[in-house]
Design a protein around this motif. Structure first.
Motif, PDB file in Angstrom:
ATOM      1  N   LEU A   1      -3.323  -3.492 -10.154  1.00 57.99           N
ATOM      2  CA  LEU A   1      -3.099  -2.516  -8.784  1.00 57.99           C
ATOM      3  C   LEU A   1      -3.323  -3.313  -7.294  1.00 57.99           C
TER       4      LEU A   1
ATOM      5  N   ALA B   1       2.817   3.113 -10.761  1.00 61.67           N
ATOM      6  CA  ALA B   1       0.559   2.715 -11.068  1.00 61.67           C
ATOM      7  C   ALA B   1       1.124   3.243 -12.600  1.00 61.67           C
TER       8      ALA B   1
ATOM      9  N   THR C   1      -0.535  -4.408  -4.680  1.00 67.17           N
ATOM     10  CA  THR C   1       0.043  -4.049  -3.364  1.00 67.17           C
ATOM     11  C   THR C   1       0.088  -5.338  -1.743  1.00 67.17           C
TER      12      THR C   1
ATOM     13  N   ARG D   1      -0.039   0.936 -15.445  1.00 62.00           N
ATOM     14  CA  ARG D   1      -1.053   1.982 -16.241  1.00 62.00           C
ATOM     15  C   ARG D   1      -0.212   1.831 -17.835  1.00 62.00           C
TER      16      ARG D   1
END
Length: 198
Positions: free
Chosen positions: A97, A81, A101, A85
């Motif tokens: 994100l 993450a 996943t 970012r």
């Protein structure tokens, strides 16, 4: 983990041309056997194709680290993450994100273990200054996938200056973040408009 594409909006592309041949009778020096890779950390006075390719290679390496960490953990660890970012501006960050996943829930049999870094090269340098870069590119996924899918017919990246608050650990060594990534399975009738405003 295989790298997604993000569709968006439609410039007249400016194709880079090779320098004109010299008409001088001076002897041609032998070709150099070494290639200098531009420094992707500092923005040069003139942003050219080799510089943008060097930046994209760095961004792809950080992205590759995300894929490798995700596959090792079979989840999205905090480090992934943080890296995402550092790489993506809003709203693309949130999409990435979700993509990271969801990709772990699909069939991973075609993904190399561990995956390498995708290779993105500039085809057209459309706009390039210290505030915005917009390029047409092509990406080779063979370091990531054992059997890469059909390449996009047209692909574009918009890079904008990275916000320090999004990368306090300097995970992304370049001064750039990805604002948009547009890929088209069939080439659009008109290229997307230049988001850099030129």
């Amino acid at each position: 983990c295989g790298g997604g594409s993000h569709h968006a909006a439609s410039p007249t592309t400016v194709r880079l041309t090779a320098p004109s041949a010299s008409t001088s009778n001076a002897p041609t020096p032998p070709a150099s056997t070494t290639t200098t890779v531009p420094d992707p950390v500092n923005i040069p006075a003139t942003i050219d194709v080799p510089y943008v390719n060097a930046v994209l290679a760095q961004l792809n390496h950080v992205y590759g680290n995300v894929s490798r960490a995700d596959l090792a953990a079979m989840s999205l660890p905090r480090s992934s993450a943080t890296r995402l970012r550092a790489l993506f501006s809003d709203p693309l960050y949130g999409q990435e994100l979700t993509l990271a996943t969801n990709s772990l829930l699909g069939d991973l049999s075609n993904v190399r273990q561990p995956p390498g870094d995708r290779i993105t090269k500039v085809v057209n340098l459309i706009t390039a200054d210290s505030t915005c870069i917009f390029v047409e590119t092509e990406t080779d996924y063979s370091p990531v996938l054992m059997h890469p899918e059909t390449a996009a017919a047209a692909e574009y990246y918009e890079l904008t200056p990275k916000l320090r608050v999004n990368d306090p650990l300097n995970v992304n060594p370049t001064p750039w973040a990805i604002q948009q990534n547009m890929a088209y399975l069939t080439a659009p009738n008109h290229p997307p408009s230049d988001p850099c405003g030129n």
